[in-house]
Design a protein around this motif. Structure first.
Motif, PDB file in Angstrom:
ATOM      1  N   UNK A 253       1.109   1.606 -15.783  1.00 44.27           N
ATOM      2  CA  UNK A 253       1.310   0.153 -15.677  1.00 44.27           C
ATOM      3  C   UNK A 253       1.501  -0.521 -17.026  1.00 44.27           C
ATOM      4  N   UNK A 254       1.350   0.210 -18.137  1.00 38.28           N
ATOM      5  CA  UNK A 254       1.496  -0.423 -19.446  1.00 38.28           C
ATOM      6  C   UNK A 254       0.984   0.476 -20.544  1.00 38.28           C
ATOM      7  N   UNK A 255       0.872  -0.074 -21.765  1.00 39.08           N
ATOM      8  CA  UNK A 255       0.402   0.731 -22.897  1.00 39.08           C
ATOM      9  C   UNK A 255      -1.086   1.067 -22.762  1.00 39.08           C
ATOM     10  N   UNK A 256      -1.482   2.125 -23.450  1.00 43.22           N
ATOM     11  CA  UNK A 256      -2.895   2.500 -23.458  1.00 43.22           C
ATOM     12  C   UNK A 256      -3.695   1.465 -24.234  1.00 43.22           C
ATOM     13  N   UNK A 257      -4.965   1.209 -23.847  1.00 40.49           N
ATOM     14  CA  UNK A 257      -5.786   0.220 -24.544  1.00 40.49           C
ATOM     15  C   UNK A 257      -5.983   0.581 -26.020  1.00 40.49           C
ATOM     16  N   UNK A 258      -6.220  -0.402 -26.892  1.00 41.54           N
ATOM     17  CA  UNK A 258      -6.427  -0.133 -28.319  1.00 41.54           C
ATOM     18  C   UNK A 258      -7.613   0.788 -28.590  1.00 41.54           C
ATOM     19  N   UNK A 259      -8.645   0.730 -27.739  1.00 40.05           N
ATOM     20  CA  UNK A 259      -9.841   1.556 -27.956  1.00 40.05           C
ATOM     21  C   UNK A 259      -9.722   2.940 -27.338  1.00 40.05           C
ATOM     22  N   UNK A 260      -8.534   3.300 -26.826  1.00 40.14           N
ATOM     23  CA  UNK A 260      -8.338   4.582 -26.158  1.00 40.14           C
ATOM     24  C   UNK A 260      -8.255   5.697 -27.185  1.00 40.14           C
ATOM     25  N   UNK A 261      -9.088   6.736 -27.017  1.00 41.56           N
ATOM     26  CA  UNK A 261      -9.107   7.889 -27.917  1.00 41.56           C
ATOM     27  C   UNK A 261      -8.903   9.144 -27.087  1.00 41.56           C
ATOM     28  N   UNK A 262      -7.781   9.840 -27.313  1.00 41.05           N
ATOM     29  CA  UNK A 262      -7.493  11.044 -26.544  1.00 41.05           C
ATOM     30  C   UNK A 262      -7.737  12.321 -27.327  1.00 41.05           C
ATOM     31  N   UNK A 263      -7.950  12.216 -28.636  1.00 49.43           N
ATOM     32  CA  UNK A 263      -8.174  13.416 -29.435  1.00 49.43           C
ATOM     33  C   UNK A 263      -9.554  13.980 -29.166  1.00 49.43           C
ATOM     34  N   UNK A 264      -9.634  15.309 -29.037  1.00 53.48           N
ATOM     35  CA  UNK A 264     -10.895  15.970 -28.724  1.00 53.48           C
ATOM     36  C   UNK A 264     -11.671  16.253 -30.010  1.00 53.48           C
ATOM     37  N   UNK A 265     -12.967  15.906 -30.051  1.00 52.98           N
ATOM     38  CA  UNK A 265     -13.766  16.250 -31.229  1.00 52.98           C
ATOM     39  C   UNK A 265     -13.945  17.756 -31.339  1.00 52.98           C
ATOM     40  N   UNK A 266     -14.334  18.190 -32.533  1.00 49.71           N
ATOM     41  CA  UNK A 266     -14.476  19.630 -32.777  1.00 49.71           C
ATOM     42  C   UNK A 266     -15.552  20.254 -31.908  1.00 49.71           C
ATOM     43  N   UNK A 267     -16.509  19.453 -31.443  1.00 50.19           N
ATOM     44  CA  UNK A 267     -17.608  19.993 -30.640  1.00 50.19           C
ATOM     45  C   UNK A 267     -17.177  20.347 -29.220  1.00 50.19           C
ATOM     46  N   UNK A 268     -16.024  19.814 -28.762  1.00 55.22           N
ATOM     47  CA  UNK A 268     -15.565  20.089 -27.403  1.00 55.22           C
ATOM     48  C   UNK A 268     -14.622  21.283 -27.391  1.00 55.22           C
ATOM     49  N   UNK A 269     -14.676  22.093 -26.324  1.00 57.81           N
ATOM     50  CA  UNK A 269     -13.739  23.219 -26.231  1.00 57.81           C
ATOM     51  C   UNK A 269     -12.310  22.722 -26.058  1.00 57.81           C
ATOM     52  N   UNK A 270     -11.355  23.595 -26.368  1.00 58.62           N
ATOM     53  CA  UNK A 270      -9.950  23.201 -26.345  1.00 58.62           C
ATOM     54  C   UNK A 270      -9.457  22.859 -24.954  1.00 58.62           C
ATOM     55  N   UNK A 271     -10.128  23.386 -23.914  1.00 60.50           N
ATOM     56  CA  UNK A 271      -9.670  23.092 -22.555  1.00 60.50           C
ATOM     57  C   UNK A 271     -10.206  21.762 -22.024  1.00 60.50           C
ATOM     58  N   UNK A 272     -11.037  21.085 -22.803  1.00 60.62           N
ATOM     59  CA  UNK A 272     -11.542  19.760 -22.420  1.00 60.62           C
ATOM     60  C   UNK A 272     -10.692  18.701 -23.123  1.00 60.62           C
ATOM     61  N   UNK A 273      -9.793  18.085 -22.387  1.00 64.14           N
ATOM     62  CA  UNK A 273      -8.883  17.078 -22.927  1.00 64.14           C
ATOM     63  C   UNK A 273      -9.255  15.682 -22.444  1.00 64.14           C
TER      64      UNK A 273
END
Length: 464
Positions: A253-273
């Protein structure tokens, strides 16, 4: 006459014995099964064999035991008749790690009253298998139920995670469906059980299927709940060990919110997006979609973010109303308000619990001070909650953190503003009127003074 009775008795005895000699047993592949045989405890000579395949297990009168070569597994015997049960006249054969090729007819032979007796047992081994144990979402996968030997006229039923499964591709519902073919999806993950029924007997076998893909959320259009002003997580978890490529997030419906963070921190496994929203606002509600590629298959999951807030209004009777508001209430079945206060030590205390979407309280009553938590439930359980804090100040209930728009207060301020504008207008009109009167009075004074001066000048000329 006596001879006829004797013959009839022998025939009846043979038929009775025949009915008891043949039994049917179902067993799951790789399990342990017992083939029943009631024998004469006084006769230790027993033989278990498969017709046309030789002996399985044999015990002589001396107590010596012998095994067929097929029934020895790495030096360990897969079959046995425990001594403790032999003393009770139980010659049942115990088979460990049943294989598919173990299925077929077994015969138990022993002596009873000097006569050889035989009991026959039909062993049917059930096996569940898949075309792929770990298929990727979107490809075809088949579940197969095999029975060795397969009974004629048997019925079969499939169960997934203890619930009856009906294939969408089944053409004839009345026909036994030994093989089920479906398009792989995460909903097919779990324990598959094949239930076979034949001549009143039931057997079953199970196997686990794991479908690779996005396992959380497990399906599309799952609703996620978040409160205004709080952080929220939008899950997108692939199968463990499956590292997706070309991952992305977008909001149709539109652009992602400014506070949206999709990058995974190093503590999360690669399959957790999974993605995170730092500070949720009402504008953040709506549909979100995550996507990635696993094993050459493009996978995606669509989810809905529902935002909750507490609306506040004050009536002219000084009654405060707190309303639990959600951007989508399609799954909400009931609301519950929980009043929480805090002891001097900081320990939270539950003061009361009230049902309903709207909560009413009297302004100026300190009994409303504390946290009011609105919980909203579906028919299955809790969906989420939103908290509203109230602190006392000069005998009135004041929200310590209230980002919500107050409609009644806005209306009141609007009315006051209109009255103020009207009052200023009236004052301005009065000011203009008094200014005009002042100017007229001054002009009249000037004219009167000039008239007097003129009269005096005329009198002075007459005297001269």
């Amino acid at each position: 006459m006596l001879l006829e009775c004797l013959v009839f008795g022998l025939i009846s005895w043979s038929m009775t014995e025949g009915r008891h000699e043949v039994q049917e047993v179902f067993a799951e592949s790789n399990s342990r099964v017992v083939l029943p045989c009631v024998c004469n405890a006084s006769s230790p000579a027993i033989t278990w064999r498969k017709p046309n395949q030789g002996n399985v297990w044999r015990q002589e009168k001396s107590g010596m035991q012998f095994w067929g070569s097929k029934w020895l597994q790495r030096g360990a015997q897969r079959v046995r008749c425990p001594h403790s049960q032999l003393d009770r006249g139980d010659c049942s054969l115990h088979i460990n790690n049943v294989r598919e090729d173990d299925g077929g007819m077994f015969e138990c032979t022993f002596n009873s009253g000097g006569q050889p007796m035989t009991r026959s047992v039909m062993l049917r081994v059930i096996t569940v298998s898949f075309s792929s144990v770990s298929p990727v979402v979107g490809i075809k996968v088949s579940m197969r139920c095999d029975v060795s030997p397969q009974p004629v006229g048997a019925s079969v039923q499939w169960r997934l995670n203890n619930s009856t499964f009906v294939s969408t591709s089944r053409e004839n519902p009345k026909a036994a469906q030994w093989t089920v073919e479906e398009t792989a999806s995460v909903t097919l993950t779990g324990k598959w059980t094949c239930v076979v029924v034949h001549q009143g007997l039931m057997g079953r076998a199970s196997a686990d299927l794991t479908v690779k893909g996005i396992i959380h959320p497990s399906r599309d259009d799952v609703q996620m709940y978040a409160a205004v002003g709080c952080a929220a997580t939008l899950p997108c978890v692939f199968s463990p060990g499956q590292i997706p490529s070309e991952t992305s997030w977008h909001k149709p419906s539109g652009p992602l919110p400014p506070s949206f963070l999709s990058s995974s921190p190093a503590s999360k496994p690669a399959w957790d997006q999974s993605a995170r929203l730092g500070n949720v606002s009402l504008e953040d509600e709506g549909i979100y979609r995550c996507a990635g590629v696993v094993g050459g298959q493009s996978l995606s999951r669509r989810m809905q973010l529902v935002v909750a807030k507490v609306g506040r209004s004050v009536s002219w009777r000084k009654t405060v109303a707190l309303t639990c508001q959600l951007t989508d209430t399609s799954e909400v079945a009931r609301y519950q308000w929980v009043h929480v206060t805090f002891a001097p030590s900081g320990t939270p205390l539950v003061e009361s619990i009230q049902e309903g979407k709207t909560l009413y309280m009297t302004n100026g009553n300190d009994e409303g001070v504390g946290e009011w938590v609105c919980r909203f439930y579906s028919k299955e359980g809790l969906l989420g909650n939103v908290t509203h804090r109230i602190t006392p100040q000069h005998g009135h209930l004041i929200e310590s953190t209230s980002p919500f728009y107050d409609i009644s207060m806005a209306l009141s301020l609007s009315v006051l503003l209109v009255l103020l504008v009207l009052s200023v207008g009236q004052l301005y009109k009065h000011h203009q009127r008094w200014t005009q009167i002042f100017h007229l009075s001054a002009l009249e004074t000037i004219l009167h003074a000039r008239s007097n001066e003129r009269d005096k000048g005329e009198k002075c000329q007459e005297k001269k």
